[in-house]
Design an enzyme around this catalytic site. Sequence first.
Site, PDB file in Angstrom:
ATOM      1  N   ILE A 197     148.167 -12.810  41.763  1.00  0.00           N
ATOM      2  CA  ILE A 197     149.268 -13.754  41.955  1.00  0.00           C
ATOM      3  C   ILE A 197     150.342 -13.572  40.886  1.00  0.00           C
ATOM      4  CG2 ILE A 197     148.304 -15.682  40.614  1.00  0.00           C
ATOM      5  CD1 ILE A 197     150.144 -15.946  44.000  1.00  0.00           C
ATOM      6  N   SER A 221     145.907 -11.548  29.019  1.00  0.00           N
ATOM      7  CA  SER A 221     144.900 -11.411  30.061  1.00  0.00           C
ATOM      8  C   SER A 221     143.648 -10.771  29.489  1.00  0.00           C
ATOM      9  CB  SER A 221     145.428 -10.554  31.213  1.00  0.00           C
ATOM     10  OG  SER A 221     144.573 -10.635  32.325  1.00  0.00           O
ATOM     11  N   ARG A 222     142.500 -11.231  29.966  1.00  0.00           N
ATOM     12  CA  ARG A 222     141.246 -10.603  29.553  1.00  0.00           C
ATOM     13  C   ARG A 222     141.116  -9.203  30.132  1.00  0.00           C
ATOM     14  NH1 ARG A 222     136.555 -14.479  31.292  1.00  0.00           N
ATOM     15  NH2 ARG A 222     135.361 -12.726  30.443  1.00  0.00           N
ATOM     16  N   LYS A 267     148.672 -23.260  41.126  1.00  0.00           N
ATOM     17  CA  LYS A 267     147.808 -24.116  41.932  1.00  0.00           C
ATOM     18  C   LYS A 267     146.468 -23.420  42.213  1.00  0.00           C
ATOM     19  CE  LYS A 267     147.410 -21.873  45.770  1.00  0.00           C
ATOM     20  NZ  LYS A 267     146.094 -21.607  46.369  1.00  0.00           N
ATOM     21  N   ASP A 317     141.193 -23.349  48.352  1.00  0.00           N
ATOM     22  CA  ASP A 317     142.234 -22.724  47.531  1.00  0.00           C
ATOM     23  C   ASP A 317     143.504 -22.515  48.362  1.00  0.00           C
ATOM     24  OD1 ASP A 317     142.953 -21.113  44.908  1.00  0.00           O
ATOM     25  OD2 ASP A 317     143.462 -19.822  46.593  1.00  0.00           O
TER      26      ASP A 317
END
Length: 313
Positions: free
Chosen positions: A15, A37-38, A92, A170
Amino acid sequence: MSEPIRLAVVGMGKIAHDQHLPAIARSPDFELVATVSRHGDPVGEKPFFRDIADLAASGIAVDAVALCTPPQVRRAIATFAIDQGWHTFLEKPPGATLAEVVALRDHAAARGVSLFASWHSRYAAGVEPARDWLADRTIVGATITWREDVRHWHPGQDWIFEPGGFGVFDPGINALSIATRILPHPFFVDRAEIDVPANRASPIAARVDFRDTHSAPIVMDLDFRQEGPQSWDILVETDMGKLALAQGGAVLTIDGRAPPTASDTLHGEYRGLYHRFAAIIRAETSDVDVGPLRLVADTFLRARIKTVENFDW
């Protein structure tokens, strides 16, 4: 704040790459200063960190963050960001639970930080015209059909079937974000049935019956196993005709005809989201509507759970 808002994006999954980065690049309100970010790689020459604490320790000037992580880990990250004084955008669904989001809202207010619980589907082209048309009409009933292929839209993303991952809700919460925006009266869960694969913790399909405060029925059908054409449709029957929103709110028809539309200078859902985020930052306020999340939570409270066949990628 008249200069571009210095923004970091946290959680560089699908996303973030598909929607957030293009919207930020087109926005005059924001300047991307870092990503966190991991997993994954840097974006161009921008600084890249594996942890939000490393970003804070770097000394890079940050005004705001957009959190695109799975919802299960978002509360702790958002709390940390708010404690840095960073305005915070929540992809979201805004959190794994309703209580988490309410706590974040209160924490942001206490810290004087803007918090944005974003609902991107509300920024689809047909949503506001639909809201205006329905405002002075009597609702007879509505149907919500949100059926898509999870293998296409969330390939290999096991988190979505974990506790707190929402499963089919979701995408389903997108439909509820539109319905709570366009329908003129509040509505509540009457009954529900949820299908959960035997090897998963979150639902793959659901059927929910709602009823509004004027007794109009609203029926929702969600399914993650759709093959072929995908369905993101809302049909509302009124005393003065039928309204349909298709393609996730992008296409509006009334009695089968498309109404006249005004020019939209903020074309695109995520461009509209970032315009709104900039507006609340500059107004020193927040926008945290928990209505769609509350309806999902209520559905789980009222639902009959049905175990169905295993789901594997």
